[in-house]
Design an enzyme around this catalytic site. Structure first.
Site, PDB file in Angstrom:
ATOM      1  N   GLU A 283       0.642  -1.075  -0.241  1.00  0.00           N
ATOM      2  CA  GLU A 283      -0.282   0.092   0.476  1.00  0.00           C
ATOM      3  C   GLU A 283       0.733   1.192  -0.390  1.00  0.00           C
ATOM      4  O   GLU A 283       0.388   2.247  -0.935  1.00  0.00           O
ATOM      5  CB  GLU A 283      -1.201   0.112   1.058  1.00  0.00           C
ATOM      6  CG  GLU A 283      -2.017  -1.164   1.149  1.00  0.00           C
ATOM      7  CD  GLU A 283      -2.874  -1.304   0.329  1.00  0.00           C
ATOM      8  OE1 GLU A 283      -3.061   0.187  -0.615  1.00  0.00           O
ATOM      9  OE2 GLU A 283      -3.354  -2.037  -0.666  1.00  0.00           O
ATOM     10  N   TRP A 286       1.430   1.842  -3.779  1.00  0.00           N
ATOM     11  CA  TRP A 286       0.400   2.198  -4.376  1.00  0.00           C
ATOM     12  C   TRP A 286       0.701   3.731  -4.049  1.00  0.00           C
ATOM     13  O   TRP A 286       0.447   4.970  -5.094  1.00  0.00           O
ATOM     14  CB  TRP A 286      -0.756   1.235  -3.883  1.00  0.00           C
ATOM     15  CG  TRP A 286      -1.955   2.322  -4.855  1.00  0.00           C
ATOM     16  CD1 TRP A 286      -2.627   3.071  -4.324  1.00  0.00           C
ATOM     17  CD2 TRP A 286      -2.932   1.658  -6.340  1.00  0.00           C
ATOM     18  NE1 TRP A 286      -3.800   3.657  -5.721  1.00  0.00           N
ATOM     19  CE2 TRP A 286      -3.490   2.532  -6.300  1.00  0.00           C
ATOM     20  CE3 TRP A 286      -2.002   1.052  -7.073  1.00  0.00           C
ATOM     21  CZ2 TRP A 286      -4.543   2.445  -7.578  1.00  0.00           C
ATOM     22  CZ3 TRP A 286      -2.572   0.177  -8.214  1.00  0.00           C
ATOM     23  CH2 TRP A 286      -3.978   1.738  -8.484  1.00  0.00           C
ATOM     24  N   TRP A 314     -20.843  10.330 -19.290  1.00  0.00           N
ATOM     25  CA  TRP A 314     -21.495  11.087 -17.761  1.00  0.00           C
ATOM     26  C   TRP A 314     -22.832  11.896 -17.731  1.00  0.00           C
ATOM     27  O   TRP A 314     -23.248  12.522 -18.951  1.00  0.00           O
ATOM     28  CB  TRP A 314     -20.444  12.133 -17.167  1.00  0.00           C
ATOM     29  CG  TRP A 314     -18.947  11.107 -17.514  1.00  0.00           C
ATOM     30  CD1 TRP A 314     -18.102  11.997 -17.909  1.00  0.00           C
ATOM     31  CD2 TRP A 314     -18.633  10.277 -17.162  1.00  0.00           C
ATOM     32  NE1 TRP A 314     -16.901  11.097 -17.834  1.00  0.00           N
ATOM     33  CE2 TRP A 314     -17.012  10.146 -17.020  1.00  0.00           C
ATOM     34  CE3 TRP A 314     -19.296   9.069 -15.739  1.00  0.00           C
ATOM     35  CZ2 TRP A 314     -16.562   9.102 -16.004  1.00  0.00           C
ATOM     36  CZ3 TRP A 314     -18.423   8.227 -14.972  1.00  0.00           C
ATOM     37  CH2 TRP A 314     -17.177   7.854 -15.508  1.00  0.00           C
ATOM     38  N   ASN A 350     -10.997   3.004   3.460  1.00  0.00           N
ATOM     39  CA  ASN A 350     -11.025   2.483   1.993  1.00  0.00           C
ATOM     40  C   ASN A 350     -11.365   1.753   1.479  1.00  0.00           C
ATOM     41  O   ASN A 350     -12.561   1.684   0.491  1.00  0.00           O
ATOM     42  CB  ASN A 350      -9.438   1.258   1.750  1.00  0.00           C
ATOM     43  CG  ASN A 350      -8.935   2.159   0.370  1.00  0.00           C
ATOM     44  OD1 ASN A 350      -8.459   3.081  -0.187  1.00  0.00           O
ATOM     45  ND2 ASN A 350      -8.618   0.608  -0.231  1.00  0.00           N
ATOM     46  N   TRP A 368     -16.137  11.528 -12.129  1.00  0.00           N
ATOM     47  CA  TRP A 368     -15.381  10.707 -11.381  1.00  0.00           C
ATOM     48  C   TRP A 368     -15.111  12.625 -10.490  1.00  0.00           C
ATOM     49  O   TRP A 368     -14.466  12.435  -9.448  1.00  0.00           O
ATOM     50  CB  TRP A 368     -14.289  10.152 -11.618  1.00  0.00           C
ATOM     51  CG  TRP A 368     -13.734  10.126 -13.146  1.00  0.00           C
ATOM     52  CD1 TRP A 368     -13.427   9.983 -14.179  1.00  0.00           C
ATOM     53  CD2 TRP A 368     -12.731  11.418 -12.469  1.00  0.00           C
ATOM     54  NE1 TRP A 368     -12.225  10.737 -14.720  1.00  0.00           N
ATOM     55  CE2 TRP A 368     -11.820  11.409 -13.767  1.00  0.00           C
ATOM     56  CE3 TRP A 368     -11.645  12.019 -11.709  1.00  0.00           C
ATOM     57  CZ2 TRP A 368     -10.499  12.448 -14.199  1.00  0.00           C
ATOM     58  CZ3 TRP A 368     -10.493  12.678 -11.803  1.00  0.00           C
ATOM     59  CH2 TRP A 368     -10.029  13.201 -12.730  1.00  0.00           C
ATOM     60  N   TRP A 391      -9.838   7.552  -7.177  1.00  0.00           N
ATOM     61  CA  TRP A 391     -11.037   8.092  -8.206  1.00  0.00           C
ATOM     62  C   TRP A 391     -11.178   7.776  -9.540  1.00  0.00           C
ATOM     63  O   TRP A 391     -11.940   7.521 -10.118  1.00  0.00           O
ATOM     64  CB  TRP A 391     -11.322   9.802  -8.425  1.00  0.00           C
ATOM     65  CG  TRP A 391     -11.959   9.932  -7.032  1.00  0.00           C
ATOM     66  CD1 TRP A 391     -11.422   9.911  -5.880  1.00  0.00           C
ATOM     67  CD2 TRP A 391     -13.553   9.823  -6.800  1.00  0.00           C
ATOM     68  NE1 TRP A 391     -12.700  10.494  -4.509  1.00  0.00           N
ATOM     69  CE2 TRP A 391     -13.899   9.947  -5.567  1.00  0.00           C
ATOM     70  CE3 TRP A 391     -14.807   9.326  -7.587  1.00  0.00           C
ATOM     71  CZ2 TRP A 391     -15.116  10.016  -5.093  1.00  0.00           C
ATOM     72  CZ3 TRP A 391     -16.137   9.420  -6.830  1.00  0.00           C
ATOM     73  CH2 TRP A 391     -16.176   9.770  -5.640  1.00  0.00           C
TER      74      TRP A 391
END
Length: 474
Positions: A283, A286, A314, A350, A368, A391
């Site tokens: 993590e 990431w 969208w 998360n 988004w 996102w």
């Protein structure tokens, strides 16, 4: 200027700590009078102003940092304005011959820093920058063809294979005091910056949840390693238990360095790092990956990483729909619990972030960027790289993204990861009296004081898949 008149200047940014701070260490080692400055820059081109939650955090983090410096005979100078201009002014007032900072990786920030280095060279100042806030700087991790990685797993494998993670630095034994009185103009009063909310003050839940600053960061790290780290692989998915580190805001403001976290793990497990702890380290990886993405894609918060999503259909959300999502009134308990946790504490688990984001982007077909802006304003850990990258991951438009057709079902997710409804009861108390089965689908019980579902999951899922198919066909 004689050597006796020379001073040093260290400019702190997202590194609000004395421990493992290479720029501060280098500045202190000179033994010259030292100006330590923080600049609130909301004016330079491209700089994204902080959201409300991060402004609250910054105020308290600067308070604790200022106290720590004063306890060591130094002080923190606060200035507000375009950073490039402000640093030049402070350097001139202080008679600085040496300028130090830790590197930043967003394009607007790098532009400011590069211009300052050029100015310093022309002005006879020595300007030095350091690696402090990323384990692996973006330009040091390349594919075999010399480009940036677009998929996380090979990126992280290359990081671990290519470089050793340096040991963290200890806090300077002595931090020289500032230049003689009168040389520097007075700094700003922190309260004058208006970082704290008022009319109304909505920060009570943040204050009850967090302790900004280095001590708070160290407590979080110690508590995590003493407890949840050993079962992180499972615990990180269970929002009803303390299964995560909650270090993200401390890392975001640099109150603890990733090097300190990395080596704290290594000290705790000197032989072999358990698999669960290895998942936590990934993590951290990431986070590094997100910063590489931003470094190579400066408009990550406003432009689709995958340009084909520029054609995605969208829909403009109605105000009532968007407010229902923001306020945790969608009728789906997991989404609502997460959005209320976010508003109350400035943070969201998360697993729930993914479900809440998926609901907005896919079940409501909302761009988004709308969600990214809301999280930017309400998260205490709102990070210029991780927030947009995550996102875009949910939306399917990002690097190594979740496929668009992967649509999180909030009912399935809550049944699987919060089966006993512990998390739901904490943040959606009007459902607290329901049994462990009914609490996941309260509309089947006729419960009062809780909204009906905003949309039907099967129908909204099919609508999202149809929009994605249209994109593929085009």
């Amino acid at each position: 200027m004689t050597s006796l008149e020379e001073t040093a200047l260290v400019w702190l940014r997202d590194d609000l700590r004395l421990d493992d701070n290479p720029a501060l260490n280098a500045a202190a080692a000179l033994g010259l009078p030292l100006t330590v400055v923080y600049v609130l820059d909301e004016e330079s081109a491209g700089i994204r102003p902080l959201g409300g939650a991060t402004r609250w955090w910054l105020h308290h983090s600067l308070q604790t940092l200022s106290s720590a410096l004063e306890a060591r005979g130094s002080r923190l100078l606060l200035r507000r304005g375009p950073a490039g201009q402000v640093i030049k002014e402070v350097a001139a007032q202080a008679g600085a011959a040496h300028l130090f900072w830790n590197r930043r990786y967003g394009q607007p920030e790098r532009t400011i820093d590069a211009a300052l280095k050029a100015w310093a060279a022309e002005s006879g100042l020595e300007a030095s920058s350091f690696q402090a806030n990323l384990l692996f700087e973006p330009w040091t991790v390349k594919t075999g063809s010399g480009g940036p990685y677009k998929v996380f797993t090979p990126f992280w494998r290359a990081c671990l294979a290519g470089q050793e993670v340096r040991d963290p630095l200890e806090r300077p034994a002595v931090i020289p005091g500032p230049p003689q009185p009168g040389r520097l103009q007075a700094g700003d009063d922190l309260d004058s910056w208006g970082l704290l909310p008022s009319s109304p003050d909505w920060s009570g839940g943040l204050a009850a949840t967090w302790t900004p600053g280095v001590e708070g960061a160290q407590h979080r790290l110690d508590d995590f390693l003493d407890g949840p780290a050993g079962e992180y692989g499972t615990g990180r998915n269970l929002p009803g238990v303390e299964g995560t580190s909650r270090l993200s805001p401390h890392l975001r403001f640099g109150e603890v360095s990733p090097f300190r976290v990395w080596h704290a793990i290594r000290r705790r497990y000197p032989q072999n790092v358990p698999a669960d702890v290895g998942i936590f380290r990934s993590e951290l990886g990431w986070r590094e990956f997100c910063w590489q993405l931003l470094y190579n894609n400066p408009e990550l918060a406003t432009r689709n990483y995958r340009p084909e999503f520029d054609r995605f259909a969208w829909e403009q959300p109605g105000r009532s729909e968007l407010e229902a999502w923001q306020q945790g009134r969608t009728g789906y308990p997991l989404v609502d619990a997460g959005m209320r946790q976010l508003w109350q504490t400035g943070w969201m688990h998360n697993r729930v972030r993914m479900a809440a984001a998926s609901f907005l982007v896919k079940n409501l077909l909302t761009d988004w960027r709308v969600g990214e802006e809301w999280f930017w304003d309400t998260l205490v850990d709102a990070d210029a790289a991780s927030n947009p990258a995550n996102w875009q991951w949910v939306a399917g438009s990002g690097a190594d993204a979740s496929p668009y057709y992967r649509i999180f079902n909030p009912v399935t997710q809550s049944k699987k990861f919060d089966a006993a409804g512990r998390y739901l009861r904490e943040f959606v108390p009007e459902l607290a009296d329901l049994d462990n089965t009914s609490i996941h689908e309260p509309w089947k019980t006729g419960v009062q004081d809780y909204p009906e579902p905003l949309v039907e999951l099967p129908e909204s899922r099919e609508r999202a898949l149809a929009a994605y198919q249209q994109l593929k066909d085009s």
